[in-house]
Write a protein that holds these residues in place. Structure first.
Motif, PDB file in Angstrom:
ATOM      1  N   ALA A  69      -8.265  -0.360  11.000  1.00  0.00           N
ATOM      2  CA  ALA A  69      -7.847   0.969  10.482  1.00  0.00           C
ATOM      3  C   ALA A  69      -6.477   1.176  10.427  1.00  0.00           C
ATOM      4  N   THR A  70      -6.203   2.025   9.326  1.00  0.00           N
ATOM      5  CA  THR A  70      -4.709   2.337   9.342  1.00  0.00           C
ATOM      6  C   THR A  70      -4.736   4.017   8.849  1.00  0.00           C
ATOM      7  N   ILE A  71      -3.430   4.597   8.904  1.00  0.00           N
ATOM      8  CA  ILE A  71      -3.292   5.761   8.443  1.00  0.00           C
ATOM      9  C   ILE A  71      -1.736   5.695   8.508  1.00  0.00           C
ATOM     10  N   GLY A  72      -1.308   6.543   7.150  1.00  0.00           N
ATOM     11  CA  GLY A  72       0.229   6.714   7.038  1.00  0.00           C
ATOM     12  C   GLY A  72       0.539   8.115   7.059  1.00  0.00           C
ATOM     13  N   VAL A  73       1.804   8.225   7.347  1.00  0.00           N
ATOM     14  CA  VAL A  73       2.447   9.587   7.218  1.00  0.00           C
ATOM     15  C   VAL A  73       3.786   9.640   6.485  1.00  0.00           C
ATOM     16  N   ARG A  74       3.946  10.146   5.589  1.00  0.00           N
ATOM     17  CA  ARG A  74       5.218  10.309   4.708  1.00  0.00           C
ATOM     18  C   ARG A  74       5.779  12.063   4.814  1.00  0.00           C
ATOM     19  N   ALA A  75       6.994  11.880   4.325  1.00  0.00           N
ATOM     20  CA  ALA A  75       7.325  13.263   4.004  1.00  0.00           C
ATOM     21  C   ALA A  75       6.789  13.444   2.641  1.00  0.00           C
ATOM     22  N   TYR A  76       6.534  14.603   2.201  1.00  0.00           N
ATOM     23  CA  TYR A  76       5.779  15.085   1.005  1.00  0.00           C
ATOM     24  C   TYR A  76       6.666  14.398  -0.117  1.00  0.00           C
ATOM     25  N   ASP A  77       6.100  13.878  -1.110  1.00  0.00           N
ATOM     26  CA  ASP A  77       7.003  13.037  -1.979  1.00  0.00           C
ATOM     27  C   ASP A  77       6.446  12.888  -3.523  1.00  0.00           C
ATOM     28  N   LYS A  78       5.734  13.724  -3.650  1.00  0.00           N
ATOM     29  CA  LYS A  78       4.960  14.037  -5.003  1.00  0.00           C
ATOM     30  C   LYS A  78       5.866  15.114  -5.912  1.00  0.00           C
ATOM     31  N   ASP A  79       5.491  15.170  -7.133  1.00  0.00           N
ATOM     32  CA  ASP A  79       6.002  16.169  -7.725  1.00  0.00           C
ATOM     33  C   ASP A  79       4.963  16.724  -8.594  1.00  0.00           C
ATOM     34  N   PHE A  80       3.767  17.218  -8.022  1.00  0.00           N
ATOM     35  CA  PHE A  80       2.787  18.210  -8.694  1.00  0.00           C
ATOM     36  C   PHE A  80       3.334  19.460  -9.121  1.00  0.00           C
ATOM     37  N   PRO A  81       3.555  19.818 -10.423  1.00  0.00           N
ATOM     38  CA  PRO A  81       4.170  21.017 -10.672  1.00  0.00           C
ATOM     39  C   PRO A  81       3.363  22.365 -10.114  1.00  0.00           C
ATOM     40  N   GLU A  82       1.913  22.127  -9.810  1.00  0.00           N
ATOM     41  CA  GLU A  82       1.230  23.271  -9.212  1.00  0.00           C
ATOM     42  C   GLU A  82       1.787  23.494  -7.630  1.00  0.00           C
ATOM     43  N   PHE A  83       2.356  22.567  -7.092  1.00  0.00           N
ATOM     44  CA  PHE A  83       2.791  22.642  -5.645  1.00  0.00           C
ATOM     45  C   PHE A  83       4.290  22.766  -5.539  1.00  0.00           C
ATOM     46  N   ARG A  84       5.059  22.886  -6.510  1.00  0.00           N
ATOM     47  CA  ARG A  84       6.513  22.932  -6.279  1.00  0.00           C
ATOM     48  C   ARG A  84       6.881  23.861  -5.332  1.00  0.00           C
ATOM     49  N   GLN A  85       6.312  25.215  -5.383  1.00  0.00           N
ATOM     50  CA  GLN A  85       6.640  26.185  -4.351  1.00  0.00           C
ATOM     51  C   GLN A  85       6.035  26.041  -3.000  1.00  0.00           C
ATOM     52  N   LEU A  86       4.905  25.218  -2.912  1.00  0.00           N
ATOM     53  CA  LEU A  86       4.219  25.190  -1.572  1.00  0.00           C
ATOM     54  C   LEU A  86       4.782  24.077  -0.670  1.00  0.00           C
ATOM     55  N   TYR A  87       5.318  23.075  -1.201  1.00  0.00           N
ATOM     56  CA  TYR A  87       5.639  21.923  -0.393  1.00  0.00           C
ATOM     57  C   TYR A  87       7.007  21.234  -0.431  1.00  0.00           C
ATOM     58  N   SER A  88       7.633  20.946   0.375  1.00  0.00           N
ATOM     59  CA  SER A  88       9.012  20.242   0.209  1.00  0.00           C
ATOM     60  C   SER A  88       8.890  19.007   1.189  1.00  0.00           C
ATOM     61  N   LYS A  89       9.759  18.083   0.857  1.00  0.00           N
ATOM     62  CA  LYS A  89       9.686  16.867   1.980  1.00  0.00           C
ATOM     63  C   LYS A  89      10.498  17.277   3.083  1.00  0.00           C
TER      64      LYS A  89
END
Length: 186
Positions: A69-89
């Protein structure tokens, strides 16, 4: 079942084994091989999970040394326009690559993997966890809902992508209480 879960090390042999496991699971679950724009994190495990302080990839090993099994954790690094105000790295982590070998499913391993990842997220000071999953993955939506995630957006795309998040519960311990009782503010 004797399982050891630990962060991925910067050992080339281990990195190669994890990469092989991840691509095998992607082929099994999704039916396709390496796609550059979707799998850079697997090709560059060190850049995405090992080197950044606030990122990690946890790997579960069976007693015989097999990766199960595996699971990864990263600082949020996507640039979905609909989430720009919701999430940051800075405030949002993201979950990636939760895979459990078919032979080890339905025994609590995925929940344990997520619990370890969630504890890491709390230790690193994130406020939220973002992930996306797919409605066509057997049990995925139900699993993440059970883990406390809520649907933020159902993309209704051909991959059946669903975006979800979870707010991190931070506990404040009131130190003015007695030694035998702790007041917790949720």
């Amino acid at each position: 079942m004797n399982v050891t879960i630990r962060p991925l090390s910067n050992n080339s042999k281990e990195i190669k084994s994890v990469r092989e496991f991840l691509f095998k699971m992607i082929k099994k679950e999704f039916g396709f091989d390496y796609i550059p724009e979707w799998h850079q994190d697997i090709v560059k495990l060190d850049e995405y999970y090992i080197n950044p302080k606030r990122n990690n990839l946890f790997v579960a090993y069976y007693e015989n040394g097999d990766i199960i099994a595996t699971i990864g954790v990263r600082a949020y690094d996507k640039d979905f326009p609909e989430f720009r105000q919701l999430y940051s790295k800075d405030t949002t982590s993201s979950i990636w690559r939760l895979f459990v070998d078919n032979r080890y499913r339905r025994c609590g391993l995925a929940s344990k993997m997520f619990s370890i990842a969630e504890n890491f997220v709390k230790e690193e000071g994130y406020d939220k966890i973002y992930l996306h999953t797919h409605k066509n993955l057997d049990g995925a939506l139900e699993f993440w809902s059970k883990m406390g995630f809520v649907v933020v957006l159902d993309s209704n795309d051909k991959l059946e992508t669903v975006h979800m998040d979870k707010k991190i519960q931070k506990l404040e311990i009131n130190s003015q209480t007695s030694d035998f009782c702790h007041a917790i503010k949720l």
